[in-house]
Design a protein around this motif. Structure first.
Motif, PDB file in Angstrom:
ATOM      1  N   THR A  30      17.267  -7.441  -5.393  1.00  0.00           N
ATOM      2  CA  THR A  30      16.043  -6.638  -5.344  1.00  0.00           C
ATOM      3  C   THR A  30      14.819  -7.461  -5.746  1.00  0.00           C
ATOM      4  OG1 THR A  30      16.258  -5.796  -7.627  1.00  0.00           O
ATOM      5  CG2 THR A  30      17.256  -4.482  -5.872  1.00  0.00           C
ATOM      6  N   GLY A  31      13.671  -6.976  -5.219  1.00  0.00           N
ATOM      7  CA  GLY A  31      12.377  -7.546  -5.578  1.00  0.00           C
ATOM      8  C   GLY A  31      11.426  -6.414  -5.916  1.00  0.00           C
ATOM      9  N   SER A  32      10.178  -6.762  -6.110  1.00  0.00           N
ATOM     10  CA  SER A  32       9.205  -5.793  -6.632  1.00  0.00           C
ATOM     11  C   SER A  32       9.038  -4.560  -5.733  1.00  0.00           C
ATOM     12  CB  SER A  32       7.859  -6.477  -6.858  1.00  0.00           C
ATOM     13  OG  SER A  32       7.402  -7.066  -5.662  1.00  0.00           O
ATOM     14  N   GLY A  33       9.355  -4.695  -4.422  1.00  0.00           N
ATOM     15  CA  GLY A  33       9.219  -3.554  -3.516  1.00  0.00           C
ATOM     16  C   GLY A  33      10.098  -2.377  -3.905  1.00  0.00           C
ATOM     17  N   VAL A  34      11.219  -2.660  -4.617  1.00  0.00           N
ATOM     18  CA  VAL A  34      12.110  -1.561  -5.002  1.00  0.00           C
ATOM     19  C   VAL A  34      11.453  -0.700  -6.087  1.00  0.00           C
ATOM     20  CG1 VAL A  34      13.490  -2.578  -6.889  1.00  0.00           C
ATOM     21  CG2 VAL A  34      14.581  -1.047  -5.277  1.00  0.00           C
ATOM     22  N   ALA A  85       6.425   4.086 -15.963  1.00  0.00           N
ATOM     23  CA  ALA A  85       7.148   4.210 -14.685  1.00  0.00           C
ATOM     24  C   ALA A  85       8.550   4.766 -14.894  1.00  0.00           C
ATOM     25  CB  ALA A  85       7.234   2.840 -14.023  1.00  0.00           C
ATOM     26  N   LYS A  86       9.034   5.462 -13.874  1.00  0.00           N
ATOM     27  CA  LYS A  86      10.414   5.986 -13.918  1.00  0.00           C
ATOM     28  C   LYS A  86      11.187   5.401 -12.736  1.00  0.00           C
ATOM     29  CE  LYS A  86       9.634  10.465 -16.091  1.00  0.00           C
ATOM     30  NZ  LYS A  86       8.200  10.317 -16.359  1.00  0.00           N
ATOM     31  N   PRO A  87      12.498   5.192 -12.903  1.00  0.00           N
ATOM     32  CA  PRO A  87      13.286   4.724 -11.753  1.00  0.00           C
ATOM     33  C   PRO A  87      13.128   5.694 -10.584  1.00  0.00           C
ATOM     34  CG  PRO A  87      14.629   4.759 -13.760  1.00  0.00           C
ATOM     35  CD  PRO A  87      13.323   5.406 -14.104  1.00  0.00           C
ATOM     36  N   HIS A  91      16.421   2.935  -7.025  1.00  0.00           N
ATOM     37  CA  HIS A  91      17.153   2.484  -8.227  1.00  0.00           C
ATOM     38  C   HIS A  91      18.378   3.381  -8.459  1.00  0.00           C
ATOM     39  CE1 HIS A  91      12.907   1.241  -9.307  1.00  0.00           C
ATOM     40  NE2 HIS A  91      13.533   0.116  -9.543  1.00  0.00           N
ATOM     41  N   GLU A  92      18.180   4.688  -8.273  1.00  0.00           N
ATOM     42  CA  GLU A  92      19.280   5.629  -8.554  1.00  0.00           C
ATOM     43  C   GLU A  92      20.424   5.455  -7.569  1.00  0.00           C
ATOM     44  OE1 GLU A  92      17.028   9.226  -8.658  1.00  0.00           O
ATOM     45  OE2 GLU A  92      16.243   8.736 -10.659  1.00  0.00           O
ATOM     46  N   THR A  93      20.083   5.240  -6.285  1.00  0.00           N
ATOM     47  CA  THR A  93      21.132   5.030  -5.279  1.00  0.00           C
ATOM     48  C   THR A  93      21.904   3.748  -5.588  1.00  0.00           C
ATOM     49  OG1 THR A  93      19.776   6.132  -3.629  1.00  0.00           O
ATOM     50  CG2 THR A  93      21.565   4.763  -2.793  1.00  0.00           C
ATOM     51  N   ILE A  94      21.172   2.709  -5.969  1.00  0.00           N
ATOM     52  CA  ILE A  94      21.823   1.424  -6.277  1.00  0.00           C
ATOM     53  C   ILE A  94      22.778   1.606  -7.469  1.00  0.00           C
ATOM     54  CG2 ILE A  94      21.380  -0.934  -7.120  1.00  0.00           C
ATOM     55  CD1 ILE A  94      18.755  -0.813  -5.330  1.00  0.00           C
ATOM     56  N   GLN A 109      15.036  -9.776  -9.187  1.00  0.00           N
ATOM     57  CA  GLN A 109      13.919 -10.660  -9.564  1.00  0.00           C
ATOM     58  C   GLN A 109      12.947  -9.901 -10.459  1.00  0.00           C
ATOM     59  OE1 GLN A 109      12.557 -12.967  -5.791  1.00  0.00           O
ATOM     60  NE2 GLN A 109      13.740 -11.244  -5.054  1.00  0.00           N
ATOM     61  N   ASN A 110      13.180  -8.596 -10.614  1.00  0.00           N
ATOM     62  CA  ASN A 110      12.230  -7.777 -11.368  1.00  0.00           C
ATOM     63  C   ASN A 110      12.457  -7.905 -12.862  1.00  0.00           C
ATOM     64  OD1 ASN A 110      11.497  -7.042  -8.844  1.00  0.00           O
ATOM     65  ND2 ASN A 110      12.417  -5.016  -8.895  1.00  0.00           N
ATOM     66  N   ILE A 111      11.364  -7.788 -13.584  1.00  0.00           N
ATOM     67  CA  ILE A 111      11.436  -7.912 -15.044  1.00  0.00           C
ATOM     68  C   ILE A 111      11.216  -6.552 -15.704  1.00  0.00           C
ATOM     69  CG2 ILE A 111      10.640 -10.307 -14.960  1.00  0.00           C
ATOM     70  CD1 ILE A 111       7.861  -9.268 -15.928  1.00  0.00           C
ATOM     71  N   ASP A 112      11.172  -5.488 -14.874  1.00  0.00           N
ATOM     72  CA  ASP A 112      10.736  -4.183 -15.393  1.00  0.00           C
ATOM     73  C   ASP A 112      11.824  -3.341 -16.059  1.00  0.00           C
ATOM     74  OD1 ASP A 112      12.164  -3.142 -13.162  1.00  0.00           O
ATOM     75  OD2 ASP A 112      10.350  -3.001 -11.932  1.00  0.00           O
ATOM     76  N   GLY A 113      13.082  -3.735 -15.917  1.00  0.00           N
ATOM     77  CA  GLY A 113      14.178  -3.004 -16.585  1.00  0.00           C
ATOM     78  C   GLY A 113      14.504  -1.661 -15.941  1.00  0.00           C
ATOM     79  N   LEU A 114      13.971  -1.380 -14.750  1.00  0.00           N
ATOM     80  CA  LEU A 114      14.193  -0.049 -14.154  1.00  0.00           C
ATOM     81  C   LEU A 114      15.623   0.141 -13.634  1.00  0.00           C
ATOM     82  CD1 LEU A 114      10.765   0.713 -12.395  1.00  0.00           C
ATOM     83  CD2 LEU A 114      11.659   1.670 -14.518  1.00  0.00           C
ATOM     84  N   HIS A 115      16.288  -0.946 -13.252  1.00  0.00           N
ATOM     85  CA  HIS A 115      17.689  -0.788 -12.815  1.00  0.00           C
ATOM     86  C   HIS A 115      18.558  -0.305 -13.983  1.00  0.00           C
ATOM     87  CE1 HIS A 115      17.402  -2.223  -8.746  1.00  0.00           C
ATOM     88  NE2 HIS A 115      16.804  -3.344  -9.113  1.00  0.00           N
ATOM     89  N   ALA A 116      18.334  -0.876 -15.159  1.00  0.00           N
ATOM     90  CA  ALA A 116      19.120  -0.455 -16.335  1.00  0.00           C
ATOM     91  C   ALA A 116      18.805   0.998 -16.664  1.00  0.00           C
ATOM     92  CB  ALA A 116      18.813  -1.358 -17.518  1.00  0.00           C
ATOM     93  N   ARG A 117      17.543   1.358 -16.576  1.00  0.00           N
ATOM     94  CA  ARG A 117      17.179   2.749 -16.887  1.00  0.00           C
ATOM     95  C   ARG A 117      17.761   3.728 -15.871  1.00  0.00           C
ATOM     96  NH1 ARG A 117      10.922   2.570 -17.787  1.00  0.00           N
ATOM     97  NH2 ARG A 117      11.152   4.807 -17.593  1.00  0.00           N
ATOM     98  N   ALA A 118      18.028   3.246 -14.643  1.00  0.00           N
ATOM     99  CA  ALA A 118      18.631   4.120 -13.620  1.00  0.00           C
ATOM    100  C   ALA A 118      20.144   4.223 -13.808  1.00  0.00           C
ATOM    101  CB  ALA A 118      18.324   3.576 -12.227  1.00  0.00           C
ATOM    102  N   GLY A 119      20.715   3.342 -14.644  1.00  0.00           N
ATOM    103  CA  GLY A 119      22.155   3.445 -14.917  1.00  0.00           C
ATOM    104  C   GLY A 119      22.991   2.313 -14.343  1.00  0.00           C
TER     105      GLY A 119
END
Ligand code: BJW
Length: 250
Positions: A30-34, A85-87, A91-94, A109-119
């Motif tokens: 993933t990149g920033s577009g996600v 921001a919220k996932p 992010h949730e599908t992934i 490549q993202n540094i925002d931690g949103l994948h972890a917050r999505a689970g």
């Protein structure tokens, strides 16, 4: 092959669907577009971060050494933005996809931690994380969950802490880079979501997957350098495409 995602409809070629369904190992780069639909800006393009800010000043070690206060002010602004921001549905599908495959990893490549917050559980952070700070003098790493208050933040040893992210001209963390290459090499399918795929070495991962016999499926609002190598490029927004794509497979 490129297909457009129109009015919530996606035509997925049967051969692609069957290969994804038969896959045992899968990954998503993933990149920033996600995170765009979560309100986190992308880097390139007309509205991208680099159209307003100079990467030489804000995203290099030299820039940080010259003016750590300025660089920290920018990272503090981004921490504030990311904290709000919220996932999104991508992010949730992934995160859901992880349960389906024997082996699965998110290479981000993202540094925002949103994948972890999505689970998502297995996440390889290629460019670091905005919620970590690091001391280059004594190696201290500090994790925080709120934006920095005092700028520039200092280590106990007195040195200025830096954001624990990867700037231009810096090596990726060795363990993350190795794990990502191995995941790419062994992925039966790799999804490439929301990245322009111009920044190396991350941009090489889909090519590694492809050259190792994996299927490459791209999701992006526009064609990229990866499109020519992808088995399928879906043109559309990640938060809209990913749930529909996954519904057709799972
Ligand atoms: C959507 C969407 C929606 C939008 N749905 N899609 C000249 C000078 C300096 C360096 C180099 C140079 N030439 C080559 C280099 C090497 C350099 C590099 O590759 N540069 C290229 C740009 C030319 N690479 C490096 O420097 C890397 N290190 C390295 O190579 O080390 C080797 C080395 C060897 C020996 C000694 C020393 C070193 C490090 C790269 C670090 C990148 N860092 C950044 C900042 C991270 C920290 C931070 O965020 O603050 O990482 S730059 C920025 O780009 C960020 C991103 O992770 C990265 C990738 O960008 P991304 O995510 O793809 O975003 P965009 O904006 O480009 O694309 C968004 C996409 O989404 C678009 O395609 C849209 O269409 C799409 N989209 N909405 C789906 N809703």
């Amino acid at each position: 092959m490129a297909v457009s995602f129109e009015r919530g409809r996606l035509e997925l070629p049967v051969s692609i669907r069957e290969r994804i369904q038969a896959a045992k190992t899968a990954s998503v780069l993933t990149g920033s577009g996600v995170s765009a639909e979560s309100g986190v800006p992308t880097f390139r393009g007309a509205d991208g971060v680099w159209s307003k800010y100079d990467w030489r000043v804000l995203a290099t070690r030299e820039g940080f050494r010259k003016d750590p206060r300025l660089v920290w002010e920018w990272y503090q602004l981004r921490q504030i933005e990311i904290a709000k921001a919220k996932p999104n549905a991508a992010h949730e599908t992934i995160a859901d996809m992880e349960r389906h495959f024997g082996s699965f990893a998110v290479l981000t490549q993202n540094i925002d931690g949103l994948h972890a917050r999505a689970g998502s559980k297995r996440i390889v952070e290629l460019h670091g994380n905005i919620w970590r700070m690091r001391c280059e003098r004594d190696g201290t790493v500090i994790t925080t969950d709120e934006p920095v208050k005092k700028i520039p933040p200092l280590c106990q040893c007195g040195a200025i802490l830096r954001p624990d992210v990867v700037w231009f001209g810096e090596q990726l963390p060795e363990t993350a880079a190795k794990e990502a290459s191995e995941v790419a090499r062994t992925s039966d399918v790799m999804f490439v979501v929301g990245t322009s795929a111009v920044v190396y070495p991350a941009a090489a991962l889909p090519i590694i997957a492809k050259n190792s016999g994996g299927l490459v499926v791209e999701v992006n609002t526009e064609p990229t350098d990866i499109s020519a190598h992808a088995d399928l490029s879906v043109i559309g927004r990640a938060g809209e495409v990913m749930p529909v794509l996954w519904q057709l497979i799972a």
